[in-house]
Design an enzyme around this catalytic site. Structure first.
Site, PDB file in Angstrom:
ATOM      1  N   GLU A   1     -53.516  24.277 -36.275  1.00 21.35           N
ATOM      2  CA  GLU A   1     -53.778  23.270 -35.248  1.00 21.35           C
ATOM      3  C   GLU A   1     -53.860  21.934 -35.975  1.00 21.35           C
ATOM      4  O   GLU A   1     -54.896  21.569 -36.518  1.00 21.35           O
ATOM      5  CB  GLU A   1     -55.077  23.565 -34.505  1.00 21.35           C
ATOM      6  CG  GLU A   1     -55.288  22.606 -33.334  1.00 21.35           C
ATOM      7  CD  GLU A   1     -56.740  22.441 -32.938  1.00 21.35           C
ATOM      8  OE1 GLU A   1     -56.990  22.050 -31.795  1.00 21.35           O
ATOM      9  OE2 GLU A   1     -57.627  22.679 -33.772  1.00 21.35           O
TER      10      GLU A   1
ATOM     11  N   ASP B   1     -58.239  26.574 -37.030  1.00 15.39           N
ATOM     12  CA  ASP B   1     -58.720  25.492 -36.174  1.00 15.39           C
ATOM     13  C   ASP B   1     -58.917  24.206 -36.967  1.00 15.39           C
ATOM     14  O   ASP B   1     -59.290  24.230 -38.139  1.00 15.39           O
ATOM     15  CB  ASP B   1     -60.049  25.926 -35.542  1.00 15.39           C
ATOM     16  CG  ASP B   1     -60.664  24.866 -34.666  1.00 15.39           C
ATOM     17  OD1 ASP B   1     -60.050  24.529 -33.643  1.00 15.39           O
ATOM     18  OD2 ASP B   1     -61.751  24.360 -35.016  1.00 15.39           O
TER      19      ASP B   1
END
EC number: 2.4.1.18
Length: 719
Positions: A453, A400
């Site tokens: 990401e 993330d």
């Protein structure tokens, strides 16, 4: 007497709770050539009984909770047991030699103790035939560290740990404890403040909002997924259709989320019906705040107890594997919350958090960023990743907020950050950490996938580390997602002026290995559901949904859809409620659901979609210039084979063309495989006429097709 063995300063430090080496004078002490003495510290006790080689003796109480018993020379740890106030009869924690060794310290301080999860935290183990729990924690700035729990009435004076040389590591083996024991750390800081902390390496915690750590035996579960693990492949040339799931809101029963075990059975069956190859779970690492969706983690080695136990989660992964479904986890090494019970100022000073910025809190999330310069912090994070791959059989990690890690100025204004040694804004320590992470993961678990990401044009995200890249397998193509949503929101009448939003991503589509996400971030916080983003009446919205999802399937890159998108939930996602499964009783939603199953099955079956999909050779435009009619068309090839292809046509206007001509030379045969406007999918039924080959002097130069409104057509062609 005992005062001859323990000097007054050590006694004072012990009684005041500042002793860092209790094993120096507690346990079995050689008193003379003919006898030993067992010395115990039981603050508040007036009587202590000891079972010595089958006989029960009363220890002498000296003062301030110090007890002793004279024993024969050569007394060993297994020769005696202590009766505790809570009824436990167990061996003496202070009679054992250190279990944390020099090699442990060396590897940990190098950041390369890759099985640190077997050495840190609370480890059930057997020491010389004596069962118990080894407690180990890193707290270099603490004066004293104790483990507290029901077993010592949460009294931090009872079980102080031993500081292992100058390593900053503290340890204590407590016999008689077992899995399920609840515990916390009690630390005395350099300034004398007493802190109560959960275990950074804890593998289980009490059910939130409770935050107590829990002793877990991570090896107790019997796995049944050997076939999956043996056959598991890195999917660079395999289909990858990911169903993104938030465990707490996928499906509820009786007003509560499904537990891991029931979820495993229903989710596996559902994914098989819709032909998804993997599920990706929003973070299930333990977290105190439901509203964070799991992205503010306090337990990096623990599945949240909200939905079941440690072994229940292992069953979840095991069952999905046995049903042929892979499991990917969202993993958050970029930042952590400020909760005082967890990592923040763990031993009274900044330990896990970076202090590089004037304001240590990240401006976007008001969380701390990790100190990637610190080898022990790097080891903590990489150990977490490897733990999930090893003990939980996870197939992939989606990292993330990589962008926030890569750039020192991410979310910060001028003056709020300091440049790196070269004057740039790249976070060199974070970059090195990412490379280290990917190198180790791919070396130890070659079939595991890592996803980034990352929203900028940072170079070589999916290049190997040896080639100067970050080493990820895939990068989320957030540019494609944002361009697509921007385009799809425009009324079809005006889309001619936004045609570039459809075509731009193909200019860079092969610079990295991309995954095309329709993710959770785009259906929350007032952004609306996928259906709400689309203009028009109900029929038009669902035609758009079929077009959007089939467009994603046809484009180069792996696929990800967030739960609810596959049947077009009307409401935007809420983590506090179940999806609206009753919508599948409605023909519009049921027809879309059927369409998605067909598309995914086609995707998994045909290598044109996924073989070499990260290479330019897998894609060739037929026509990207038909802005007037809002049509794009292209070929998808299977690797280097040019004898056949898929011809993909996407029509983004509301017009119907009975005969739409595509100039595509050399086609000999043309078979319709998929029509998103098919009646069975809720469409108008147009577009099913046989295509007409256009030939001039026996040379094929194109085809004429029936082109439905707001639709995707997929033909298999040969040349």
């Amino acid at each position: 007497m005992v005062e001859r063995i323990i000097n007054s300063e050590d006694i004072s430090l012990l009684i005041s709770g500042r002793q860092s080496n209790p094993h120096k004078f507690l346990g079995i002490i050689s008193e003379s050539s003919s006898q030993d003495r067992i010395i115990l510290f039981r603050p508040g006790a007036h009587f202590v009984a000891i079972e010595l080689q089958g006989n029960i003796a009363q220890a002498t109480h000296h003062h301030s909770g110090i007890f002793s018993l004279v024993t024969p020379k050569g007394t060993l740890p297994h020769d005696y047991r202590i009766y505790h106030q809570n009824g436990l009869l167990a061996h003496d924690p202070y009679a054992f030699s250190p279990l944390w060794g020099e090699m442990d310290s060396f590897l940990f301080h190098q950041g390369t103790h890759y099985k640190i999860y077997e050495r840190m935290g609370a480890i059930p183990c057997d020491v010389g035939g004596i069962l118990g729990v080894l407690f180990v924690v890193w707290a270099p700035h603490a004066q004293r560290v104790s483990v507290v729990g029901d077993f010592n009435y949460w009294n931090g004076l009872v079980n102080p740990l031993r500081k292992v040389s100058d390593s900053g590591v503290w340890e204590l083996f407590i016999p008689g404890l077992d899995e399920g024991t609840l515990y916390k750390w009690e630390l005395v800081t350099a300034s004398g403040e007493v802190l109560i902390k959960t275990d950074p390496y804890g593998k289980g915690f009490d059910i939130p909002p409770q935050v107590t750590s829990r002793v877990i035996n991570s090896d107790r579960y019997t796995w049944h997924d050997q076939k999956w693990m043996e056959n598991r492949k890195n999917t660079k040339d395999q289909p990858l259709a990911i169903y993104e799931v938030h465990v707490g809101s996928w499906q509820w029963d009786n007003g509560r989320p499904l537990g891991y075990r029931e979820l495993a059975k229903r989710l596996a069956q559902y994914c098989k019906e819709l032909h998804y190859t993997h599920v990706e779970l929003l973070p299930i690492t333990e977290h105190p705040l439901n509203e964070s969706w799991g992205y503010q983690v306090t337990g990096y080695y623990a599945p949240t107890w909200r939905y079941g136990s440690f072994q229940d989660f292992q069953f979840f992964v095991d069952h999905l594997h046995c049903e042929g479904i892979g499991v990917i986890l969202d993993w958050v090494p970029g930042h952590f919350p400020t909760d005082s019970f967890a990592l923040a100022s763990f031993d009274g000073e900044a330990l896990y958090e970076s202090v590089d910025h004037k304001d240590p809190l990240h401006p976007h999330w008001h969380t701390y960023t990790f100190d990637y310069r610190c080898s022990e912090v790097v080891n903590f994070l990489i150990g977490s990743a490897l733990f999930w791959l090893d003990k939980m059989h996870i197939d992939g990690l989606r990292v993330d907020a990589v962008t926030s890690m890569l750039y020192l100025d991410y979310g910060r204004k001028a003056g709020e950050w300091s440049p790196n040694i070269y004057g740039g804004n790249e976070n060199l320590d974070a970059i090195e950490f990412i490379k280290h992470f990917n190198s180790v993961v791919h070396r130890e678990f070659p079939a595991v996938l890592t996803f980034a990401e990352e929203s900028t044009d940072f170079p070589k995200v999916t290049e190997s580390v040896d080639s100067g890249g970050l080493g990820f397998d895939y990068k989320w193509n957030l540019g494609w997602m944002h361009d697509t949503f921007r385009y799809i929101k425009v009324d079809p009448i005006f889309r001619s002026y936004h045609h570039n939003d459809l075509t731009f991503s193909l200019w860079y589509a092969f610079n990295e290995r991309y995954l095309l996400p329709l993710s959770h971030d785009e259906v929350v916080h007032g952004k609306g559901s996928l259906l709400q983003k689309i203009p028009g009446d109900t029929w038009t919205k669902f035609a758009h949904m079929r077009l959007l999802l089939s467009y994603q399937i046809c484009q180069p890159g792996k696929k990800l859809v967030f739960m609810g998108g596959e049947f077009a939930q009307w409401k935007e996602w809420s983590p506090d409620n179940s999806l609206d499964w009753h919508l599948l009783d409605n023909p519009y939603h049921a027809s879309l659901h059927k369409c998605v199953a067909k598309m995914n099955a086609l995707y998994c079956e045909l290598p044109y979609f996924w073989k070499g999909d990260h290479k330019q050779e897998s894609f060739l435009w037929v026509d990207f210039k038909d802005t007037k009619n809002n049509v794009i068309s292209y070929y998808r090839f299977s690797g280097e084979d040019r004898s056949s292809a898929l011809l993909c046509i996407h029509h983004f206007s509301s017009e119907y063309f009975p005969s739409y001509v595509l100039h595509c030379q050399g086609i000999k045969t043309c078979e319709l495989l998929f029509n998103s406007d098919d009646i069975s999918f809720g469409g108008s039924g147009k577009g099913n006429r046989l295509p007409i080959l256009c030939v001039d002097h026996n040379i094929p130069w194109g085809i004429a097709i029936e082109l439905p409104p707001l639709a995707t057509l997929i033909f298999q062609v040969s040349f």
